[in-house]
Design a protein around this motif. Structure first.
Motif, PDB file in Angstrom:
ATOM      1  N   GLY A  89      43.704  61.840  59.938  1.00  0.00           N
ATOM      2  CA  GLY A  89      44.396  60.739  59.911  1.00  0.00           C
ATOM      3  C   GLY A  89      45.755  61.295  60.519  1.00  0.00           C
ATOM      4  O   GLY A  89      45.985  62.287  60.990  1.00  0.00           O
TER       5      GLY A  89
ATOM      6  N   HIS B  88      46.528  55.806  60.105  1.00  0.00           N
ATOM      7  CA  HIS B  88      44.999  55.601  60.018  1.00  0.00           C
ATOM      8  C   HIS B  88      44.320  56.690  59.242  1.00  0.00           C
ATOM      9  O   HIS B  88      44.900  58.034  59.416  1.00  0.00           O
ATOM     10  CB  HIS B  88      44.423  55.683  61.671  1.00  0.00           C
ATOM     11  N   HIS B  89      43.304  56.728  58.428  1.00  0.00           N
ATOM     12  CA  HIS B  89      42.536  57.665  58.134  1.00  0.00           C
ATOM     13  C   HIS B  89      41.078  57.534  57.895  1.00  0.00           C
ATOM     14  O   HIS B  89      40.575  56.402  57.715  1.00  0.00           O
ATOM     15  CB  HIS B  89      43.192  57.745  56.735  1.00  0.00           C
TER      16      HIS B  89
ATOM     17  N   THR C 219      44.623  60.676  49.888  1.00  0.00           N
ATOM     18  CA  THR C 219      45.213  60.539  51.227  1.00  0.00           C
ATOM     19  C   THR C 219      46.622  60.110  51.217  1.00  0.00           C
ATOM     20  O   THR C 219      47.371  60.911  52.003  1.00  0.00           O
ATOM     21  CB  THR C 219      44.440  59.037  51.901  1.00  0.00           C
TER      22      THR C 219
ATOM     23  N   VAL D 153      41.633  60.453  65.740  1.00  0.00           N
ATOM     24  CA  VAL D 153      41.198  60.581  64.558  1.00  0.00           C
ATOM     25  C   VAL D 153      39.640  60.465  64.352  1.00  0.00           C
ATOM     26  O   VAL D 153      38.957  61.272  63.771  1.00  0.00           O
ATOM     27  CB  VAL D 153      41.934  59.510  63.470  1.00  0.00           C
TER      28      VAL D 153
END
Length: 126
Positions: free
Chosen positions: A17, A28-29, A38, A4
């Protein structure tokens, strides 16, 4: 360094992500998306990945039926997908997504990085 983080270092990458294949949570982003965007992207990726994988499995099944004994037409299980829009694109390999600005990003470079990094990783979609 994580994939990422590496994706975010690529020119034109808006966000990257990973998402849970089973469930609506994302892990995760990074990037320029709000919390709700998101969550929406993560949910879209999970749903579309399941649909594309099912269609790929059916294609492989039917191609084997058409060529008995030949081992199919060389189709392998689906590893990912890309949707290319007018100004942005999204690409997914395994359970990692990347949102790109089409004017600034190279889809070829991003997909190459994702494939290289995920080639030896266990299939997260199994």
């Amino acid at each position: 360094m994580s994939l990422v983080t590496d994706l975010m270092g690529q020119p034109g990458v808006v966000a990257a992500g990973d998402f849970a294949y089973r469930g609506d949570q994302y892990y995760h982003h990074k990037g320029d998306l709000s919390e709700s965007e998101t969550r929406l992207v993560s949910t879209l990726c999970r749903a579309n990945t399941a649909a594309v994988r099912m269609e790929g499995d059916m294609l492989a099944l039917f191609s084997r039926v058409c060529q008995p004994g030949a081992g199919g037409c060389g189709f392998e299980p689906t590893k990912g997908w890309v949707v290319h829009g007018a100004s942005r694109s999204i690409c997914v390999i395994s359970n990692v997504y990347c949102v790109l600005d089409n004017e600034r990003a190279s889809l070829t470079n991003v997909l190459g990085l994702m494939r290289k990094r995920l080639a030896n990783a266990p299939d997260a979609l199994s």
